[in-house]
Design an enzyme around this catalytic site. Structure first.
Site, PDB file in Angstrom:
ATOM      1  N   LYS A  11       0.926  -1.168  -0.100  1.00 45.46           N
ATOM      2  CA  LYS A  11      -0.268   0.320   0.097  1.00 45.46           C
ATOM      3  C   LYS A  11       0.694   1.110  -0.037  1.00 45.46           C
ATOM      4  O   LYS A  11       1.674   1.486  -0.905  1.00 45.46           O
ATOM      5  CB  LYS A  11      -0.699  -0.229   1.149  1.00 45.46           C
ATOM      6  CG  LYS A  11      -2.064  -1.522   1.060  1.00 45.46           C
ATOM      7  CD  LYS A  11      -3.436  -1.264   2.155  1.00 45.46           C
ATOM      8  CE  LYS A  11      -3.544  -2.596   2.616  1.00 45.46           C
ATOM      9  NZ  LYS A  11      -4.566  -3.081   2.572  1.00 45.46           N
ATOM     10  N   HIS A  95      -8.359  -2.619  -6.250  1.00 44.18           N
ATOM     11  CA  HIS A  95      -8.013  -2.688  -4.798  1.00 44.18           C
ATOM     12  C   HIS A  95      -9.657  -2.342  -3.673  1.00 44.18           C
ATOM     13  O   HIS A  95     -10.076  -0.934  -4.277  1.00 44.18           O
ATOM     14  CB  HIS A  95      -6.971  -2.325  -4.156  1.00 44.18           C
ATOM     15  CG  HIS A  95      -6.793  -2.975  -2.805  1.00 44.18           C
ATOM     16  ND1 HIS A  95      -7.333  -2.346  -1.777  1.00 44.18           N
ATOM     17  CD2 HIS A  95      -6.205  -3.807  -2.569  1.00 44.18           C
ATOM     18  CE1 HIS A  95      -7.121  -3.668  -0.808  1.00 44.18           C
ATOM     19  NE2 HIS A  95      -6.435  -3.904  -0.766  1.00 44.18           N
ATOM     20  N   GLU A 167     -11.532 -10.293  -2.172  1.00 47.73           N
ATOM     21  CA  GLU A 167     -10.924  -9.075  -0.549  1.00 47.73           C
ATOM     22  C   GLU A 167     -11.990  -7.870  -0.179  1.00 47.73           C
ATOM     23  O   GLU A 167     -12.391  -7.297  -0.271  1.00 47.73           O
ATOM     24  CB  GLU A 167      -9.771  -7.804  -1.398  1.00 47.73           C
ATOM     25  CG  GLU A 167      -8.459  -8.631  -2.147  1.00 47.73           C
ATOM     26  CD  GLU A 167      -6.948  -8.124  -1.186  1.00 47.73           C
ATOM     27  OE1 GLU A 167      -6.508  -8.310  -1.066  1.00 47.73           O
ATOM     28  OE2 GLU A 167      -8.038  -6.609  -0.788  1.00 47.73           O
ATOM     29  N   GLY A 173      -7.448  -5.166   6.685  1.00 52.39           N
ATOM     30  CA  GLY A 173      -6.898  -4.562   7.900  1.00 52.39           C
ATOM     31  C   GLY A 173      -7.129  -4.161   9.546  1.00 52.39           C
ATOM     32  O   GLY A 173      -8.073  -5.514   9.650  1.00 52.39           O
ATOM     33  N   GLY A 235      -1.735  -8.188   3.436  1.00 55.55           N
ATOM     34  CA  GLY A 235      -1.480  -5.918   3.368  1.00 55.55           C
ATOM     35  C   GLY A 235      -0.487  -5.818   4.336  1.00 55.55           C
ATOM     36  O   GLY A 235       0.796  -6.097   4.574  1.00 55.55           O
TER      37      GLY A 235
HETATM   38  P1  13P Z   1      -4.182  -6.722   4.882  1.00 54.79           P
HETATM   39  O1  13P Z   1      -3.759  -7.711   4.863  1.00 54.79           O
HETATM   40  O2  13P Z   1      -3.306  -5.110   6.193  1.00 54.79           O
HETATM   41  O3  13P Z   1      -5.581  -7.043   5.755  1.00 54.79           O
HETATM   42  O4  13P Z   1      -4.760  -5.504   3.896  1.00 54.79           O
HETATM   43  C1  13P Z   1      -4.873  -6.838   2.786  1.00 54.79           C
HETATM   44  C2  13P Z   1      -5.401  -5.633   1.706  1.00 54.79           C
HETATM   45  O5  13P Z   1      -5.271  -4.914   1.020  1.00 54.79           O
HETATM   46  C3  13P Z   1      -4.478  -6.721   0.671  1.00 54.79           C
HETATM   47  O6  13P Z   1      -4.158  -5.828  -0.842  1.00 54.79           O
END
Ligand code: 13P
Length: 253
Positions: A11, A95, A167, A173, A235
């Protein structure tokens, strides 16, 4: 047999110094790429130097986004052709953070998928599911419609270059719960069935489908054991090099 694909999505975290330091810890310690593929999606600004830095290693650098035009007066956007010139193989498209914070709708997502394919880049098409949809048991309509619209005018031959990722934003998150392996598999199965209807059973058997949303050291092995989950998008847990390395060796987690 679909090859497992593990993708870290940074990100908008890290500076270039931190990025190079991380990549140095990871790039020569990965599993055999013939058995498992490992990729890192990084901010656009880091792409060129990290592609150089990882050349000849098993670690592949991936873009987090691109625009749907090859060139033009689009301040701040990134051309898919420029990504191809760098040797980028995959780009994440649609995304949930792009859909929610940058108002990308299904039409925009589809245009980006098409532009990436036309430029010779393989899209990772993300399909979201909100908590409201989940609570209203609206998963099927919601997930299926994003697959259908995201793949408009994508031929079966082109589909062979597409990866789809389930997703659910309710699972993404810190502070959120990951989907259980059964829930994650159900989402991926739904996507595979949709592709079987849109294309063919063979196309559905071939397409790689990832799960993303709070994947961590404790759940990755169980997720990867599920029939319809071919890989994960990680993430937060991918931000630490040592943790990411343990996760790519998920069989030992
Ligand atoms: P998290 O693993 O932080 O929940 O994020 C997932 C994500 O958005 C992967 O593209």
């Amino acid at each position: 047999m679909r090859k497992p694909l593990i993708v870290g999505n940074w990100k908008m975290y890290k500076t270039i110094t931190e990025a190079v330091d991380y990549v140095d810890q990871v790039k020569d310690a990965l599993p055999d790429p013939a058995k498992e593929e490992v990729e890192l999606a990084v901010p656009t600004l880091f792409l060129e130097s990290l592609v150089e830095h990882t050349r000849g290693t098993a670690l592949k650098i991936v873009a987090e986004n691109c625009f749907y035009q090859d060139e033009g007066a689009f301040t701040g956007e990134t051309s898919p052709l420029a990504l191809r010139e760098l040797g980028i193989k995959h780009v994440i498209i649609g995304h949930s953070e792009r859909r929610r914070l940058f108002f990308e709708d299904d039409t925009t997502v589809n245009k980006k998928v098409r532009a990436a394919l036309n430029a010779g880049i393989c899209p990772i098409l993300c399909v979201d599911e909100t908590m409201k949809r989940k609570q209203e048991h609206d998963k099927i309509v919601w997930v299926v419609s994003q697959v259908i619209s995201g793949l408009q005018q994508v031929s079966e031959e082109e589909l062979a270059r597409v990866t789809v990722a389930y997703e659910p934003s309710w699972a993404i998150g810190s502070g959120n719960e990951a989907a259980t392996p059964a829930e994650a598999n159900e989402g991926c199965y739904l996507i595979r069935q949709t592709i079987a209807h849109l294309y063919s059973e063979q196309a559905a058997e071939r397409v790689r489908i990832l799960y993303g949303g709070s994947v961590n050291l404790a759940n990755i092995k169980l997720l990867m054991q599920k029939d319809d989950i071919d890989g994960v998008l990680i993430g937060r847990a991918s931000l630490d090099a040592a943790t990411f390395l343990k996760m790519v060796n998920y069989q030992s987690c």
